[in-house]
Scaffold this active site. Structure first.
Site, short mmCIF file in Angstrom:
data_model
loop_
_atom_site.label_atom_id
_atom_site.label_comp_id
_atom_site.label_asym_id
_atom_site.label_seq_id
_atom_site.Cartn_x
_atom_site.Cartn_y
_atom_site.Cartn_z
N SER A 1 0.96 -1.39 0.10
CA SER A 1 -0.04 0.11 0.05
C SER A 1 1.01 1.04 0.12
O SER A 1 2.22 1.11 0.00
CB SER A 1 -0.87 -0.06 1.19
N LYS A 2 0.19 2.21 -0.20
CA LYS A 2 1.05 3.76 -0.07
C LYS A 2 1.83 3.82 1.09
O LYS A 2 3.02 4.12 1.08
CB LYS A 2 0.05 4.85 -0.51
N ARG A 3 0.93 3.38 2.21
CA ARG A 3 1.56 3.70 3.36
C ARG A 3 2.74 2.77 3.71
O ARG A 3 3.82 3.16 4.33
CB ARG A 3 0.60 3.26 4.50
N GLU A 4 2.47 1.72 3.07
CA GLU A 4 3.73 0.77 3.33
C GLU A 4 4.80 0.48 2.35
O GLU A 4 5.47 -0.14 2.38
CB GLU A 4 3.01 -0.69 3.40
#
Ligand code: GLU
Length: 471
Positions: free
Chosen positions: A255-258
C-alpha cells in the site's frame, strides 16, 4: 565469473514514476550485468500511446542516474541497436510482422472488444479458462476481404501451434512447463497498428542482443507466448528469471503507506540513493554479508541463485536502518547540502563539520538535522515533557553545581563531569540526563561532550542558569 557478451536490460513503460518495485527490477539487472562483466541496456516501452508521457521518460532517466544505475546502451547514450524507444521502432516491427504473415503464422482478427468479452464470459461460465475462441482463424479469404472492404481495422493474431509443450528453465523459479493448448491465439499488433507488449518486448530483446531478463513474476505467464513468437521468427530467446513480487507486512499488495512510493517521493523525503540500493538489493536477494555494501560490492556479491522465490516482504525498519548507515557514511559537504536551508540558516558554516559530526548518529532525515540545529542553535529552548521532568527532578542545586563546574572547566568534559560528580554525589544517568535536558531540552540525543563543545559558552551558561532559576 565473466560470461561472454552478457547483456541485461530494464524496459520500463513510461506511464508513471518509478517506484520500489520497478527500481528493484532495474537494480537487479544492472547488478547482474556488472557482476558478469556485461552491459546494461535501457529500453523505453512506450507503445501505449494514451498512457505514455515524455515527462515520465525524462523522470525515469533522471531517477536511474540519481541511483547510479547507469546504462551502457539506450536513450541519450545511444548504441548500435537503437532506437531505444519502442515508439520509434515501427519500421522494424513492420518487417517482423511481414515475416510472420508470410509464413502464415498470423491472421487478421475482426472480433470487437464486446464480442471478445462475451466469449470470455461464456467460457468462464462453462468452467473453462478464457482464451481466444479462434473465431477469425476460420474466416475464408473472401470473408476477410469483405470485412476489410467495409473499412474494419483488424488486429493481428499469432497462431499458437497446437499440442506443444513450452519448456524453459527460469533463473529464479527453476524448470517451467506450459501446454500451448492452454494459450489462446494472441494479438501481436493492435487495431491501431501499435505493437502488443509480447511482440515488441520479445523482438526487441532478440534484436538488441539481450541475454538475460530479470523481471516481475507477473510476467511469468507471458514467457511461453514470447518463446513461441521468437521461435516462429527464428530469433534467439534470452534467459528469463522471474522475481517474486514485493508485498506488504500482511502479505498483500504494497500500500502507499507501506512503501508503494515513487522514487521521487522517497528522494523528497530525504532518502539517500545508497540506502535504497542497500535495501533493495536485499529485498528478495540474499547477500553473504549483512553489513553495508558499496555499489561495487553490491555487484560483486550479486548472484541470481540467491534470488528468492517467496514474496519479498517490504520492511520499513530495514530501509530506515540502511538510511541511517548511509547518513553515517556520507561526506560532510553532501550532508550539508542535503540537510537543507533550515539547517544552513541556523548553523554557521564555521560550525558545519562539528555540527555534522555531533548530530550524524542521531539523524536519518533532513528534518532530524533541522530539529537538532534548532535545539543547539535556536534562541529559545522549550524542553520536551521528558526534558522538563528531568530538569525538575534534578532540582535547582544540581544546576548551580553544573554551572560552577562549567565556569571552571569550560567544555573540558571529563573534568567538568568529575567535578559535578563530586559535588552532587550523582553519576551515570542521574547526572547526564538532567545536564543533557538543560542544554538540549531532550533526554536523548547527540553525544553530550560534543554538544557542550559545539555550543557557545554564553549559551551553555544561559541554559544552565535558566534551570537554576526554574528549580
Ligand atoms: N514494459 C514492461 C513492464 O514495465 C517490461 C516487462 C519486462 O521486463 O519484460 O512491465
Amino acid at each position: 565469473m565473466t560470461i561472454e557478451n552478457v547483456k541485461t536490460r530494464f524496459a520500463p513503460s513510461p506511464t508513471g514514476y518509478l517506484h520500489l518495485g520497478n527500481i528493484r527490477t532495474a537494480l537487479f539487472n544492472a547488478l547482474l550485468a556488472r557482476r558478469w562483466g556485461g552491459q546494461f541496456l535501457l529500453r523505453i516501452e512506450d507503445t501505449d500511446r494514451e498512457r505514455s508521457r515524455p515527462e515520465y521518460v525524462a523522470a525515469l532517466l533522471e531517477d536511474l542516474r540519481w541511483l547510479g544505475l547507469d546504462w551502457q546502451e539506450g536513450p541519450e547514450v545511444g548504441g548500435a541497436q537503437g532506437p531505444y524507444a519502442q515508439s520509434e521502432r515501427t519500421a522494424i516491427y513492420a518487417e517482423y510482422y511481414r515475416r510472420l504473415e508470410a509464413t502464415g503464422q498470423t491472421y487478421p482478427c475482426f472480433c470487437t472488444p464486446a464480442e471478445l468479452a462475451l466469449s470470455r464470459k461464456a467460457q468462464r461460465a462453462a468452467g473453462r479458462p478464457p482464451r481466444y475462441a479462434g473465431t477469425c482463424t476460420r474466416l475464408s479469404e473472401a470473408e476477410r476481404r469483405e470485412r476489410l472492404g467495409r473499412g474494419l481495422q483488424p488486429t493481428l493474431r499469432f497462431r499458437v501451434p497446437a499440442g506443444r509443450t513450452v519448456e524453459f528453465t527460469d533463473r529464479v523459479r527453476g524448470p517451467q512447463r506450459f501446454a500451448s493448448d492452454d494459450i489462446g491465439d494472441f494479438v501481436v499488433r493492435r487495431a491501431d497498428g501499435t505493437p502488443q507488449f509480447f511482440f515488441a518486448n520479445a523482438v526487441d530483446d532478440a534484436l538488441m542482443g539481450v541475454t538475460h531478463v530479470l523481471r516481475g513474476e507477473d510476467h511469468l505467464a507471458n514467457t511461453p507466448r514470447q518463446l513461441l513468437l521468437l521461435e516462429a521468427l527464428g530469433l534467439p530467446a534470452p534467459e528469463y528469471g522471474h522475481l517474486a513480487l514485493i508485498v506488504g507486512a500482511d502479505g498483500g499488495p504494497l500500500s502507499k503507506r507501506e512503501g508503494d512510493l515513487s522514487l521521487r517521493e522517497l528522494r523528497a523525503a530525504g532518502y539517500l540513493p545508497e540506502a535504497l540500493l542497500n535495501y533493495l538489493a536485499r529485498l528478495g536477494h540474499a547477500y553473504e554479508r549483512d553489513e553495508w555494501l558499496e555499489p561495487a560490492e553490491l555487484a560483486a556479491g550479486f548472484a541470481p541463485e540467491h534470488l528468492g522465490r517467496a514474496p519479498a516482504r517490504y520492511d520499513e525498519a530495514q530501509l530506515l536502518h540502511w538510511q541511517g548507515e548511509a547518513v553515517r557514511r556520507a561526506d560532510p559537504e553532501r550532508l550539508w547540502d542535503w540537510m537543507g536551508t533550515a539547517v544552513r540558516e541556523r548553523v554557521s558554516p564555521d560550525n558545519r563539520d562539528e555540527f555534522i559530526a555531533t548530530i550524524r548518529p542521531n539523524v536519518r532525515f533532513p528534518a532530524d538535522a533541522a530539529f537538532w540545529a534548532e535545539r543547539l542553535f535556536g534562541a529559545e529552548l522549550t524542553p520536551s515533557d521528558d526534558g522538563r521532568a528531568a530538569i525538575g527532578a534534578a532540582g535547582s542545586e544540581f544546576f548551580t553545581h553544573a554551572l560552577a563546574a562549567y565556569v571552571e572547566h569550560g567544555a573540558a568534559f571529563q573534568p567538568l563531569v568529575e567535578k559535578l560528580k563530586r559535588r552532587t554525589g550523582l553519576k551515570g544517568k542521574h547526572l547526564f540526563m538532567p545536564l543533557r535536558a538543560a542544554l538540549t531540552g531532550e533526554t536523548h540525543g547527540p553525544e553530550l561532550a560534543r554538544v557542550i563543545d559545539l555550543m557557545a559558552p554564553e549559551r551553555v551558561r544561559r541554559r544552565l542558569l535558566a534551570c537554576v532559576r526554574a528549580g
